[in-house]
Design a protein around this motif. Structure first.
Motif, mmCIF file in Angstrom:
data_model
loop_
_atom_site.group_PDB
_atom_site.id
_atom_site.type_symbol
_atom_site.label_atom_id
_atom_site.label_comp_id
_atom_site.label_asym_id
_atom_site.label_seq_id
_atom_site.Cartn_x
_atom_site.Cartn_y
_atom_site.Cartn_z
ATOM 1 N N ILE A 350 71.903 13.276 69.951
ATOM 2 C CA ILE A 350 72.909 12.447 70.793
ATOM 3 C C ILE A 350 74.166 12.376 69.684
ATOM 4 C CG2 ILE A 350 73.724 10.159 71.550
ATOM 5 C CD1 ILE A 350 70.642 9.500 71.848
ATOM 6 N N ARG A 351 75.248 12.872 70.165
ATOM 7 C CA ARG A 351 76.485 12.905 69.486
ATOM 8 C C ARG A 351 77.254 11.509 69.591
ATOM 9 N NH1 ARG A 351 81.323 17.092 70.474
ATOM 10 N NH2 ARG A 351 81.496 16.005 72.327
ATOM 11 N N THR A 352 77.660 10.967 68.530
ATOM 12 C CA THR A 352 78.650 9.603 68.787
ATOM 13 C C THR A 352 79.866 10.034 69.575
ATOM 14 O OG1 THR A 352 79.466 9.753 66.664
ATOM 15 C CG2 THR A 352 77.366 8.672 66.861
ATOM 16 N N VAL A 353 80.508 9.056 69.919
ATOM 17 C CA VAL A 353 81.437 9.273 70.891
ATOM 18 C C VAL A 353 82.740 10.021 70.324
ATOM 19 C CG1 VAL A 353 82.467 6.827 70.289
ATOM 20 C CG2 VAL A 353 82.857 7.890 72.402
ATOM 21 N N ASP A 354 83.120 11.003 71.374
ATOM 22 C CA ASP A 354 84.177 11.915 70.676
ATOM 23 C C ASP A 354 85.149 11.640 71.943
ATOM 24 O OD1 ASP A 354 85.704 13.945 70.018
ATOM 25 O OD2 ASP A 354 84.244 15.425 70.363
ATOM 26 N N VAL A 355 85.957 10.555 71.706
ATOM 27 C CA VAL A 355 87.124 10.483 72.784
ATOM 28 C C VAL A 355 88.604 10.997 72.177
ATOM 29 C CG1 VAL A 355 86.028 8.868 74.348
ATOM 30 C CG2 VAL A 355 87.440 7.995 72.222
ATOM 31 N N LEU A 379 93.902 10.054 66.420
ATOM 32 C CA LEU A 379 92.617 9.226 66.349
ATOM 33 C C LEU A 379 91.626 9.658 67.318
ATOM 34 C CD1 LEU A 379 92.181 6.760 64.213
ATOM 35 C CD2 LEU A 379 92.714 5.268 66.437
ATOM 36 N N ARG A 380 90.802 10.672 67.158
ATOM 37 C CA ARG A 380 89.781 11.227 68.114
ATOM 38 C C ARG A 380 88.279 11.283 67.213
ATOM 39 N NH1 ARG A 380 89.058 17.755 69.239
ATOM 40 N NH2 ARG A 380 87.155 16.751 69.779
ATOM 41 N N ALA A 381 87.419 11.271 67.925
ATOM 42 C CA ALA A 381 86.022 11.513 67.337
ATOM 43 C C ALA A 381 85.750 10.470 66.409
ATOM 44 C CB ALA A 381 85.953 12.846 66.846
ATOM 45 N N ILE A 451 80.464 20.611 62.344
ATOM 46 C CA ILE A 451 81.471 21.578 61.679
ATOM 47 C C ILE A 451 82.522 21.737 62.651
ATOM 48 C CG2 ILE A 451 81.798 23.347 59.994
ATOM 49 C CD1 ILE A 451 80.058 21.056 58.882
ATOM 50 N N GLU A 452 83.747 21.335 62.589
ATOM 51 C CA GLU A 452 84.554 21.451 63.933
ATOM 52 C C GLU A 452 85.790 21.454 63.061
ATOM 53 O OE1 GLU A 452 83.739 19.442 67.592
ATOM 54 O OE2 GLU A 452 83.585 17.830 66.312
ATOM 55 N N VAL A 453 86.056 21.259 61.891
ATOM 56 C CA VAL A 453 87.615 21.295 61.306
ATOM 57 C C VAL A 453 87.356 22.300 60.256
ATOM 58 C CG1 VAL A 453 89.059 20.040 60.203
ATOM 59 C CG2 VAL A 453 87.745 18.785 61.731
ATOM 60 N N ASN A 475 84.222 25.267 69.683
ATOM 61 C CA ASN A 475 85.354 25.097 70.457
ATOM 62 C C ASN A 475 86.982 24.384 69.567
ATOM 63 O OD1 ASN A 475 83.643 25.705 72.401
ATOM 64 N ND2 ASN A 475 83.362 23.518 73.061
ATOM 65 N N ASP A 476 86.251 23.374 68.817
ATOM 66 C CA ASP A 476 87.342 22.755 67.933
ATOM 67 C C ASP A 476 87.493 23.552 66.587
ATOM 68 O OD1 ASP A 476 88.273 20.461 69.277
ATOM 69 O OD2 ASP A 476 86.472 19.598 69.152
ATOM 70 N N LEU A 477 86.488 24.250 66.150
ATOM 71 C CA LEU A 477 86.818 25.174 64.790
ATOM 72 C C LEU A 477 87.751 26.009 65.166
ATOM 73 C CD1 LEU A 477 85.900 25.132 62.043
ATOM 74 C CD2 LEU A 477 84.141 26.902 62.928
ATOM 75 N N ASP A 485 95.909 24.835 71.152
ATOM 76 C CA ASP A 485 95.244 23.628 71.941
ATOM 77 C C ASP A 485 94.491 24.359 72.847
ATOM 78 O OD1 ASP A 485 95.024 21.784 73.593
ATOM 79 O OD2 ASP A 485 97.140 20.749 73.476
ATOM 80 N N ARG A 486 93.145 23.837 72.870
ATOM 81 C CA ARG A 486 92.145 24.655 73.508
ATOM 82 C C ARG A 486 92.489 24.303 75.008
ATOM 83 N NH1 ARG A 486 87.083 20.927 71.720
ATOM 84 N NH2 ARG A 486 86.000 21.282 73.818
ATOM 85 N N ALA A 487 93.210 23.186 75.363
ATOM 86 C CA ALA A 487 93.376 22.707 76.805
ATOM 87 C C ALA A 487 94.728 23.209 77.188
ATOM 88 C CB ALA A 487 93.579 21.242 76.863
#
Ligand code: PEP
Ligand code: MG
Length: 585
Positions: A350-355, A379-381, A451-453, A475-477, A485-487
């Motif tokens: 379970i990954r903690t909230v990543d909004v 201020l995300r994740a 590991i995303e950064v 995706n973020d890495l 910007d991935r979006a």
């Protein structure tokens, strides 16, 4: 004449159906079919809404009138007249009835569909005065929708499609066309009637695209002007493999794509036979294939695909689209327990909230006055979690409690700093303490970091000192390594999973974990991309987490691989100036 619209292929397969154009602001309107015997009462709901809104407007008119000639606002009076007129408009009334009677749409859906039809006509008008009446029509419809929200239809959304009952003459499937869909909207569509969708905006690894893949329905995003080119009820073919949308296809194209669609079904059927085959390479390497899920109910699809656990439960989907009313500890605990029970003894990460970034808590809501900021860098994740410690502690307690019911791993997104690691671990300790003090049972969890950064990928020893396992969020890495910007579809051509910089960060992370015997997996979209399976195996990866819909295709690829040979080849890809050129070797 057939028109083709090009976008990004995000979710495979072919969908053929009639277009339902939904304005972005109205995607949260309920979409479901009503049974034939409900048609009259659905029309009655509309009539009531129209009468109620007309009454409201008339009341305002009277109160203006009572103010006397000096205080009455002539523009407002004229506007209210226009609103009343639009409300009675024959095209609106008869059009809405058509969608209810002939297509069995629920009243809200029928109303917004007809609004789109008329809005297009307004857009095409020469006269600017008439063109501006579109906004008035939208306001009138909005008022009717608001009224109907208080008078729910007796037919539950998500009920079986009643069009398919009775004489067995199923009607054409429907495909959704929208300018944009938020990830939270997508969840709503998970239970909906659509066979595929197209959006004007969005990147390949935007969360909207990710949810489309998890729904396993053909989808094209970043199709720019699709929602303008395609009209309500047009026949449309969505080719989710090629990223193409064909509007008003000729009979020959329909036949050709119908054939492709059936071929796809045969292929899926063939792949499903691999469900119980162990994922072992030709040289005997056992590979772990895990599922990414967004909701506890997705565990059924994970088991069906033969996943040996959940590698990524994106818990933020429990938090989105709730008008600020976030789930409390107990609600979360129930949801995590459902996921744990759903996996029948297999581990759930379970990954903690990543909004934040392209996953806002509310659609279209950014913190006021901050639209100029880049939310992907904000201020995300974990940053948000650390800024909201009581929310974070409630989530940690809920996860720890769920771990009493089965194997659970706790995964933290987007860490980059040693101080963030220290604060996170301190809060995990605090959550345990609070449960101890309250005498509440909880279980052991393995602790993992994403590991995303690039900063994290370049300091793996730090992470290995503090965590039991790592999970690479490619995706973020990729987004943060390449500054893409991935979006954003405008830069999607630069979003390159095999860029040498990305590959070096990936290879370094995997090899350092392997050297220390610590678990490492990839849970970004790269894991489910069959064209990258060989490379990831060659780089030493033995654990992949992806949408259930991709597991069997990746397994098929694994069964054909020899990792000893891939290792040498992967080193040459890693050393190449243009790795993509070697990918087909
Ligand atoms: C990732 O970044 O690769 C990942 C798995 O997390 P998300 O896509 O939810 O940001
Ligand atoms: Mg991520």
């Amino acid at each position: 004449m057939t028109i083709s619209v090009h976008g990004l292929a995000v979710s495979r397969g072919i969908a053929i159906g009639r277009a339902v154009i939904v304005a972005s602001s109205r995607v949260d309107v309920a979409h479901y079919f009503i049974p034939v015997d409900q048609i009259e009462s659905e029309i009655e709901r509309l009539r009531q809404a129209r009468n109620a809104v007309a009454e409201e407007i008339t009341k305002v008119q009277h109160s203006l009138h009572d103010l006397g000639p000096n205080d009455a606002h002539p523009e407002l009076t004229a506007l209210l007249d226009v609103h009343l007129m639009l409300l009675q408009d024959e095209q609106l009334t008869s059009g809405v009835k058509h969608w209810i009677i002939d297509r069995h749409y629920n009243a809200e859906w029928a109303l917004t569909t007809q609004l789109e039809v008329i809005a297009r006509q307004f857009d095409e008008m020469e006269d600017p005065y008439l063109r501006e009446r579109k906004a008035d029509l939208e306001q009138v419809v909005e008022r009717m929708l608001r009224f109907m929200r208080g008078v729910a239809s007796p037919v539950a959304a998500g009920a079986e499609d009643p069009r398919h009952s009775g004489d067995g003459s199923a009607e054409a499937p429907l495909v959704l066309i929208a300018h944009d869909l938020s990830p939270a909207d997508m969840l709503q569509f998970k239970q909906s009637v659509f066979a595929g969708f197209v959006t004007d905006v969005g990147g390949k690894t935007s969360h909207t695209a990710i949810v489309a893949r998890s729904m396993d329905i053909p989808a094209v995003v970043g199709a720019r002007s699709a929602s303008h080119i395609i009209k309500q009820d047009d026949w449309v073919i969505i080719d989710g493999d090629a990223g193409v949308v064909l509007v008003d296809p000729s009979p020959i194209l329909l036949a050709e794509y119908g054939f492709k669609q059936r071929q796809g079904e045969v292929e899926r059927e063939r792949l499903s036979r691999l469900k119980n085959t162990p994922a072992v390479t030709l040289d005997g390497q056992k590979i772990e294939l895990l599922a990414n899920i967004e909701q506890p109910e997705d565990t059924a699809a994970a088991l069906k695909a033969g996943a040996v656990g959940v590698g990524l439960f994106r818990s933020e989907f429990l938090f989105m689209g709730r008008s600020g009313n976030l789930p409390d500890e107990d609600e979360q605990y129930q949801a995590y327990c459902r996921a744990v029970e759903g996996m029948q003894g297999l581990p759930v990460t379970i990954r903690t909230v990543d909004v934040g970034a392209d996953k806002p808590l509310e659609r279209g809501v950014s913190r006021s006055g901050e639209d100029h900021l880049n939310p992907a860098l904000g201020l995300r994740a974990i940053r948000w979690s650390l800024a909201e410690p009581s929310m974070f502690l409630a989530q940690l307690r809920a996860i720890l409690r769920a771990a009493a019911h089965g194997p659970v791993n706790l995964l933290i997104p987007m860490l980059a700093h040693a101080s963030e690691i220290r604060q996170t671990l301190a809060l995990v300790g605090r959550a345990r303490e609070q449960l101890d003090n309250a005498g509440t049972p909880y279980g052991h969890v393995k602790l993992g970091a994403m590991i995303e950064v690039p900063a994290a990928a370049l300091t793996i020893p730090l992470f290995l000192r503090h965590f039991d396992f790592l999970s690479i969020g490619t995706n973020d890495l990729i987004q943060y390594t390449l500054a893409i910007d991935r979006a954003d579809e405008a830069v999607s051509h630069l979003y390159d999973p095999v860029h040498p910089a990305v590959l070096h960060l990936l290879a370094g992370t995997i090899s350092q974990c392997n050297a220390q015997g610590k678990g490492v997996s990839v849970c970004g979209e790269m894991a489910g991309d069959v064209s990258l399976t060989r490379l990831l195996l060659g780089l030493g990866l033995r654990s992949f987490s992806m949408h259930p819909s991709q597991i069997l295709a990746v397994k098929q690829q694994i069964l054909r691989c020899d990792t000893t040979r891939l290792q040498t080849w992967a080193q040459s890809v890693l050393a190449a100036e243009d790795p993509a050129a070697l990918m087909t070797d």
